[in-house]
Structures are given as C-alpha cells and as structure tokens.
Design an enzyme around this catalytic site. Structure first.
Site, short mmCIF file in Angstrom:
data_model
loop_
_atom_site.label_atom_id
_atom_site.label_comp_id
_atom_site.label_asym_id
_atom_site.label_seq_id
_atom_site.Cartn_x
_atom_site.Cartn_y
_atom_site.Cartn_z
N VAL A 12 -36.98 29.65 -110.99
CA VAL A 12 -35.74 29.62 -111.78
C VAL A 12 -34.68 28.76 -111.08
CG1 VAL A 12 -33.90 31.01 -112.81
CG2 VAL A 12 -36.25 31.88 -112.81
N GLY A 180 -48.01 32.84 -114.93
CA GLY A 180 -46.76 32.87 -114.16
C GLY A 180 -45.64 33.69 -114.77
N LYS A 198 -34.28 46.38 -117.64
CA LYS A 198 -33.53 45.61 -118.66
C LYS A 198 -32.86 46.54 -119.67
CE LYS A 198 -36.77 41.78 -118.06
NZ LYS A 198 -38.10 41.28 -118.46
N1 HSE Z 1 -42.10 39.72 -115.73
C1 HSE Z 1 -41.09 39.51 -116.73
C2 HSE Z 1 -41.79 39.49 -118.09
C3 HSE Z 1 -40.36 38.22 -116.46
O1 HSE Z 1 -43.03 39.46 -118.12
O2 HSE Z 1 -41.12 39.51 -119.09
C4 HSE Z 1 -38.98 38.16 -116.99
O3 HSE Z 1 -38.14 39.18 -116.57
#
Ligand code: HSE
Length: 420
Positions: A12, A180, A198
């Site tokens: 990022v 990834g 989240k």
């Molecule tokens: N590992 C997270 C996903 C990445 O798969 O959504 C973004 O937060």
C-alpha cells in the site's frame, strides 16, 4: 506544500508514493497544494524497491521531523503502531492510517489524543470504497438502522469459489493467499476477525458504540462444506461472511458470521474478492456500496483521499461520529438475545423415530422448523439439513446442546444463521 512521512512502505505504501507521483496534477488541483513524500520508514533498508523516495529505518526520523505535516501509518499490527500514532499526534502531526486492527482496539484512546488534530482512516474499512466518508458525511442526517457488509475479500473469494465451482475450502484459501489479498495471518480472514475489526469501526461512526473484538460474536467460515452450499442453492440462498450492525430499540447488535442470504438481495451478488456494504438509514432507505476491498492501488486511493482532505484544511473531529463514547446512548445487545433464523446440518442415524426426536428438541426450545431436506444416507448415517423460523440465539444454543446429546445425532451439529 504538504510533506508526508510514510511508516511502512509495503504494497500500500508503495502505491501511495506511486499514485502521488502519477496523479500529481489532479491531486494537487484537488488539494490546493503540492503533496510530497518527505520520507518513508522501512524495516529493511537493503531491500530493492520500485519507488524512489528517501528511506530510513528509524521511525523517529519522521515522527520528530518538524517539516512533516502528516504521518501515514501503514505498518500493520496493534501495539507498535499504537505507540507510533500516539507519538505522532502528541508531536502535533495529522495522521492517516489504514490499520483496522489498531482502530478495533485503540480508536477511542487515539481520538482523545488527537483532539482537534486530523486523524483519518478511510482505508481501514473496505479498501477503496469510501464507506467512512459515506457514513460520516453523506448519511449524517440519518439514524442508521443497519449495516450489512461483505468486508473481507479473502473470505468472499473462498465462498464464491465454493458456491460457483464446487471447490473445497483449503485449495481455494491457498489461491486467495497467492493473489495477495489475505492478511499476513490468514486466520484473520477466514476466522472473521478482520471483518470484525472493520465492523467495529463502522459501528463507532454509526452508533457511537465502544466495543472491542472480544465483546462481539465472531464466527469464521472454516466449517462450511458443500452440503451447506447445496442447501443454500436448493432454497434460493447464497453463502456470505457478513459483518452486521443493527439498531434494535436502544441496543446495537454486532456480529460477524457466515450467513445464508437470499439470492435476490444486492449483497448476495457481491462476488469474488469484491466488498459490498448495505447501509439502511431511517430517512434515505437502503444505500449500497460496492468496490475493491483490498489491493495496493485501491487502498492507496482511500489513503490519498484522506491526505487530500487534510491538505484542504478539513477538520475531522470528532472522528468516530460522536464526541464521546456512548454519547448516542446505545448499548451492545447481548449475544444470547439476538433474534434470527437458522440453518442446521445434522449427521443422524438413518432409522425410524429420528426425525421425531429432532423436532421434539426444537419444540422444547420453542423453535419452529421452516424447511427440511434429507440427503441420501451414506452407510447408516444420513445428513439432515433444516431451517427454522426466527428465534433467540439462547434457545438455539440450548437446542444445539440437546441435539448433540441425542444418541441418533452422530456429530456436533453445524449451525449457520439466515439473514433474510
Ligand atoms: N485481508 C483483507 C481482505 C484485506 O481480504 O479483505 C483488506 O483489509
């Protein structure tokens, strides 16, 4: 001119530096100022990188640099970035972070420390989808009735492949890791913890509720099998890992778990690594947000939107939507009091009277069965798939224990909640 320091120059961070360069004109026009990366902080200075920015391996080189206006925290983890962000704010610097785990644990303390200083975190939830700004600004006139989100791309990728291609869990997880999108520790993705981090951030903005991951119901997708998928298909559902925040009177329900979602709902159509969030406001009705929830450029897009907002002089306080925790007066609903519909998978002996015993247990808990499907027996055991009308979680948990005590039930029953 605005000067930034980036702590953590991985996927990022690299994208942030690249986009600030490649989209410089439009970013400068929108910010009203030039934005320059003064320095990046990395662990390993000897590693080859694709970007050309000054680097250091000493975090204090950016935290104590009086010329740096904004610290961009992209380190990952919880306690280490907490100390770094706290020091940045104490040194009077604005902060932008993409770190959902940090905010899941320390958002209210950091809000206190930030005071009037900008502290932005758009990239922490659903990568490139501007869901934080939607909740904090676009929907700010509304009481939020519910938020239902597919906010983990890795889990969604796995479930989509299991639904559409009949694939098994383990090989698909490996594919997702290779692409990834997975967290450094993929149990965060498949165990529901990343989605929970989240969800807590969204719930703070919507409801002013102070909760930690340990306070809420979190279940992952590890136990999902093709039997569950076939039930879903048979009865018009799709299977999604959902983060749910719902206002129920003076309470807020917060939970993360796999859920059967009717195929006609918009959220059921969010497939692959994409994220999707449905937000219902009391005045606006249902709004839906869709986009890439992970990946370098998508996440950097959100990070830079925060940098631009700060450069424009926007004040972000109060960052969590309410001035103090719990100012909204809403409290967390106990897990046992959640009311929903359920699907159960039972491995039972294929002999007379078994169905009667199963329905007796459900009846004793005042749970009404809605549909039932028996898969052909393999050996002397059959798989029984059933769904219920809405009941309390407590009753369902008690029924699950009672069912497992029956001689005719061969394995611990599997339960998945239904979100109609
Ligand atoms: N590992 C997270 C996903 C990445 O798969 O959504 C973004 O937060």
């Amino acid at each position: 001119m605005i000067r930034i320091g980036i702590i953590g120059v991985g996927t990022v961070g690299t994208s942030v530096a690249e986009i600030l360069e490649s989209n410089r004109d439009i970013i400068c026009a929108r910010a009203g100022k030039e934005i320059v990366v003064k320095k990046g902080v990395v662990r390993d200075l000897s590693r080859q990188r694709t970007i050309d920015i000054p680097l250091t391996d000493n975090v204090d080189d950016v935290l104590d640099d009086p010329e740096i206006d904004i610290i961009v925290e992209l380190m990952g983890g919880v306690e280490e970035p907490y100390a770094v962000v706290k020091k940045a704010l104490q040194n009077g610097k604005a902060v932008v972070t993409a770190n959902k785990a940090l905010l899941a644990y320390h958002r209210y303390e950091l809000q206190e420390v930030a005071g009037e200083l900008p502290f932005e975190f758009e990239a922490s939830v659903a990568g490139g989808i501007p869901i934080i700004k939607a909740l904090r600004e676009g929907l700010s006139a509304n009481h939020i009735e519910s938020i239902k989100g597919i906010i983990n791309g890795t889990a969604n990728y796995i479930l989509t492949k299991m639904m559409n291609e009949g694939a098994d869990f383990t090989p698909v997880l490996k594919e997702a890791q290779a692409l990834g999108y997975a967290e450094a520790d993929p149990t965060f993705d498949i165990g529901g913890f990343d989605a929970a981090h989240k969800l807590l951030i969204l719930a703070s903005i919507a409801y002013g509720i102070e909760t930690k991951p340990e306070d809420i119901l979190i279940e992952g997708i590890e136990s999902v099998t093709q039997d569950d998928i076939s039930f879903a298909k048979e009865f018009g559902y799709t299977l999604k890992l959902l983060g749910i925040a719902k206002k129920v009177g003076d309470y807020v329900e917060l939970r993360v778990h796999p859920a059967l979602v009717p195929q006609r709902q918009m959220i059921a159509k969010v497939d692959g690594v994409m994220n999707g969030i449905s937000v219902i406001g009391d005045k606006v009705g249902e709004t839906m947000y869709y986009g890439p929830g992970a990946g370098g450029d998508a996440t950097a897009s959100a990070v830079i939107s925060d940098i631009i907002a700060i450069a424009r002089g926007g004040k972000s306080s109060p960052m969590l939507g309410f001035k103090r925790p719990l100012e909204s007066g809403l409290v967390l609903l106990e897990r046992d009091a959640v009311v929903t519909k359920y699907y159960l998978r039972l491995k039972v002996a294929d002999r007379p009277g078994v169905l009667a015993k199963v329905s007796q247990v459900m009846g004793e808990q005042n749970i009404s069965i809605e549909t039932m499907l028996q898969k052909p027996a393999r050996g002397d055991a059959a798989t029984l798939l059933l769904s219920t009308h809405a009941c309390k979680e407590r009753a369902m948990q008690d029924a699950l224990k009672d069912l497992f005590r029956l001689d005719s039930v061969k394995e611990r029953p599997v339960m998945i909640r239904i979100e109609d």
